[in-house]
Design an enzyme around this catalytic site. Structure first.
Site, PDB file in Angstrom:
ATOM      1  N   LYS A   9       0.814  -1.221   0.000  1.00  0.00           N
ATOM      2  CA  LYS A   9       0.000   0.000   0.000  1.00  0.00           C
ATOM      3  C   LYS A   9       0.852   1.278   0.000  1.00  0.00           C
ATOM      4  O   LYS A   9       2.060   1.234   0.245  1.00  0.00           O
ATOM      5  CB  LYS A   9      -0.937  -0.039   1.208  1.00  0.00           C
ATOM      6  CG  LYS A   9      -1.933  -1.212   1.171  1.00  0.00           C
ATOM      7  CD  LYS A   9      -2.891  -1.129   2.340  1.00  0.00           C
ATOM      8  CE  LYS A   9      -3.930  -2.232   2.264  1.00  0.00           C
ATOM      9  NZ  LYS A   9      -4.914  -2.095   3.367  1.00  0.00           N
ATOM     10  N   PHE A  57     -15.333   4.193   7.306  1.00  0.00           N
ATOM     11  CA  PHE A  57     -13.963   4.517   6.880  1.00  0.00           C
ATOM     12  C   PHE A  57     -13.772   4.457   5.360  1.00  0.00           C
ATOM     13  O   PHE A  57     -12.654   4.648   4.869  1.00  0.00           O
ATOM     14  CB  PHE A  57     -12.947   3.595   7.578  1.00  0.00           C
ATOM     15  CG  PHE A  57     -13.156   2.112   7.334  1.00  0.00           C
ATOM     16  CD1 PHE A  57     -12.706   1.497   6.167  1.00  0.00           C
ATOM     17  CD2 PHE A  57     -13.779   1.321   8.293  1.00  0.00           C
ATOM     18  CE1 PHE A  57     -12.881   0.150   5.950  1.00  0.00           C
ATOM     19  CE2 PHE A  57     -13.967  -0.050   8.089  1.00  0.00           C
ATOM     20  CZ  PHE A  57     -13.507  -0.630   6.910  1.00  0.00           C
ATOM     21  N   ARG A  85      -1.988 -14.402   4.930  1.00  0.00           N
ATOM     22  CA  ARG A  85      -2.704 -13.724   6.019  1.00  0.00           C
ATOM     23  C   ARG A  85      -1.942 -13.870   7.339  1.00  0.00           C
ATOM     24  O   ARG A  85      -1.892 -12.951   8.139  1.00  0.00           O
ATOM     25  CB  ARG A  85      -4.143 -14.230   6.125  1.00  0.00           C
ATOM     26  CG  ARG A  85      -4.968 -13.761   4.924  1.00  0.00           C
ATOM     27  CD  ARG A  85      -6.415 -14.121   5.013  1.00  0.00           C
ATOM     28  NE  ARG A  85      -7.151 -13.301   5.979  1.00  0.00           N
ATOM     29  CZ  ARG A  85      -7.549 -12.042   5.743  1.00  0.00           C
ATOM     30  NH1 ARG A  85      -7.265 -11.444   4.603  1.00  0.00           N
ATOM     31  NH2 ARG A  85      -8.223 -11.389   6.657  1.00  0.00           N
ATOM     32  N   THR A  91      -5.296  -6.911  10.914  1.00  0.00           N
ATOM     33  CA  THR A  91      -5.547  -5.632  10.225  1.00  0.00           C
ATOM     34  C   THR A  91      -5.018  -4.461  11.054  1.00  0.00           C
ATOM     35  O   THR A  91      -4.381  -3.551  10.526  1.00  0.00           O
ATOM     36  CB  THR A  91      -7.076  -5.447  10.015  1.00  0.00           C
ATOM     37  OG1 THR A  91      -7.562  -6.582   9.305  1.00  0.00           O
ATOM     38  CG2 THR A  91      -7.385  -4.190   9.224  1.00  0.00           C
ATOM     39  N   ARG A 102       2.645  -6.435   9.302  1.00  0.00           N
ATOM     40  CA  ARG A 102       1.943  -5.279   9.881  1.00  0.00           C
ATOM     41  C   ARG A 102       2.525  -4.873  11.233  1.00  0.00           C
ATOM     42  O   ARG A 102       2.588  -3.689  11.542  1.00  0.00           O
ATOM     43  CB  ARG A 102       0.444  -5.580   9.971  1.00  0.00           C
ATOM     44  CG  ARG A 102      -0.218  -5.482   8.585  1.00  0.00           C
ATOM     45  CD  ARG A 102      -1.606  -6.025   8.587  1.00  0.00           C
ATOM     46  NE  ARG A 102      -2.325  -5.750   7.356  1.00  0.00           N
ATOM     47  CZ  ARG A 102      -3.411  -6.424   6.984  1.00  0.00           C
ATOM     48  NH1 ARG A 102      -3.876  -7.406   7.735  1.00  0.00           N
ATOM     49  NH2 ARG A 102      -4.029  -6.110   5.858  1.00  0.00           N
ATOM     50  N   HIS A 115      -2.325  -5.539   1.760  1.00  0.00           N
ATOM     51  CA  HIS A 115      -3.630  -6.210   1.658  1.00  0.00           C
ATOM     52  C   HIS A 115      -3.389  -7.624   1.162  1.00  0.00           C
ATOM     53  O   HIS A 115      -2.518  -7.848   0.324  1.00  0.00           O
ATOM     54  CB  HIS A 115      -4.535  -5.480   0.644  1.00  0.00           C
ATOM     55  CG  HIS A 115      -5.709  -6.316   0.210  1.00  0.00           C
ATOM     56  ND1 HIS A 115      -6.877  -6.361   0.934  1.00  0.00           N
ATOM     57  CD2 HIS A 115      -5.869  -7.180  -0.831  1.00  0.00           C
ATOM     58  CE1 HIS A 115      -7.711  -7.216   0.337  1.00  0.00           C
ATOM     59  NE2 HIS A 115      -7.124  -7.718  -0.733  1.00  0.00           N
TER      60      HIS A 115
HETATM   61  P1  CMP Z   1      -7.489  -4.349   3.868  1.00  0.00           P
HETATM   62  O1  CMP Z   1      -7.067  -5.693   4.333  1.00  0.00           O
HETATM   63  O2  CMP Z   1      -6.936  -3.849   2.585  1.00  0.00           O
HETATM   64  O3  CMP Z   1      -9.084  -4.296   3.801  1.00  0.00           O
HETATM   65  C1  CMP Z   1      -9.832  -3.127   3.992  1.00  0.00           C
HETATM   66  C2  CMP Z   1      -8.984  -1.974   4.463  1.00  0.00           C
HETATM   67  O4  CMP Z   1      -9.709  -0.946   5.096  1.00  0.00           O
HETATM   68  C3  CMP Z   1      -8.021  -2.460   5.547  1.00  0.00           C
HETATM   69  O5  CMP Z   1      -7.048  -3.284   5.013  1.00  0.00           O
HETATM   70  C4  CMP Z   1      -7.556  -1.144   6.124  1.00  0.00           C
HETATM   71  O6  CMP Z   1      -6.622  -0.469   5.279  1.00  0.00           O
HETATM   72  C5  CMP Z   1      -8.883  -0.383   6.107  1.00  0.00           C
HETATM   73  N1  CMP Z   1      -9.604  -0.523   7.372  1.00  0.00           N
HETATM   74  C6  CMP Z   1     -10.157  -1.625   7.904  1.00  0.00           C
HETATM   75  N2  CMP Z   1     -10.766  -1.362   9.075  1.00  0.00           N
HETATM   76  C7  CMP Z   1     -10.605  -0.044   9.287  1.00  0.00           C
HETATM   77  C8  CMP Z   1     -11.006   0.842  10.315  1.00  0.00           C
HETATM   78  N3  CMP Z   1     -11.724   0.411  11.369  1.00  0.00           N
HETATM   79  N4  CMP Z   1     -10.665   2.145  10.205  1.00  0.00           N
HETATM   80  C9  CMP Z   1      -9.959   2.573   9.135  1.00  0.00           C
HETATM   81  N5  CMP Z   1      -9.536   1.773   8.114  1.00  0.00           N
HETATM   82  C10 CMP Z   1      -9.853   0.473   8.192  1.00  0.00           C
END
Ligand code: CMP
Length: 138
Positions: A9, A57, A85, A91, A102, A115
């Site tokens: 990203k 978001f 994963r 996340t 991460r 991602h």
């Molecule tokens: P990703 O795995 O790409 O899937 C959705 C994306 O949204 C996640 O990673 C984050 O970059 C973003 N994301 C998920 N949850 C939140 C949250 N609670 N607040 C802000 N961004 C989020």
């Protein structure tokens, strides 16, 4: 053998740590069988994240994902979806295990560096959204 879809990203491309992330991917027996650096259009990003369109978001996510270059990838290996994963970690980096991408690199829950697809069927859909078969080379 299985394939998964990965995005490195904008927070990671901006900090020039894409090689460090690829090193972790390769050390964990995932092979990068396709890779492109590009800037997502708003339309493409909205389509990719359409499952999140009703989330609070969503607009911030689209702004962030279009704020700089990304690296899109196809990764291949045994149980690639689940393995990637595991390597990515949770996340929210605050909840991610030590040694995961991460935990090492993510800035916060949104700017979380990578991602990865959440299931083999979504991996297939996501790979097709970005790559032609001819661009994937084993
Ligand atoms: P990703 O795995 O790409 O899937 C959705 C994306 O949204 C996640 O990673 C984050 O970059 C973003 N994301 C998920 N949850 C939140 C949250 N609670 N607040 C802000 N961004 C989020």
């Amino acid at each position: 053998m299985e394939r998964t879809f990965s995005i490195i990203k904008p927070d990671a491309t901006k900090r020039n740590i894409t090689g460090a992330i690829n090193k972790i991917i390769e050390e964990n027996n995932l092979k990068i069988v396709a890779q492109k650096r590009l800037k997502l259009s708003v339309e493409k990003a909205k389509g990719f994240y359409s499952v999140h369109q009703d989330k609070p978001f969503f607009n911030d996510l689209i702004d962030y994902m279009t704020s700089g270059p990304v690296i899109i990838q196809v990764l291949e290996g045994n149980n690639a979806v689940e393995e990637y994963r595991k390597i990515m970690g949770s996340t929210n980096p605050d909840n991610a295990d030590k040694g995961t991408i991460r935990k090492e690199f993510a800035l916060n829950i949104q700017e979380n560096s990578v991602h990865g697809s959440d299931s083999p069927s979504n991996a297939n859909i996501e790979i097709k959204y970005f790559f032609d078969d001819s661009e994937i080379v084993i």
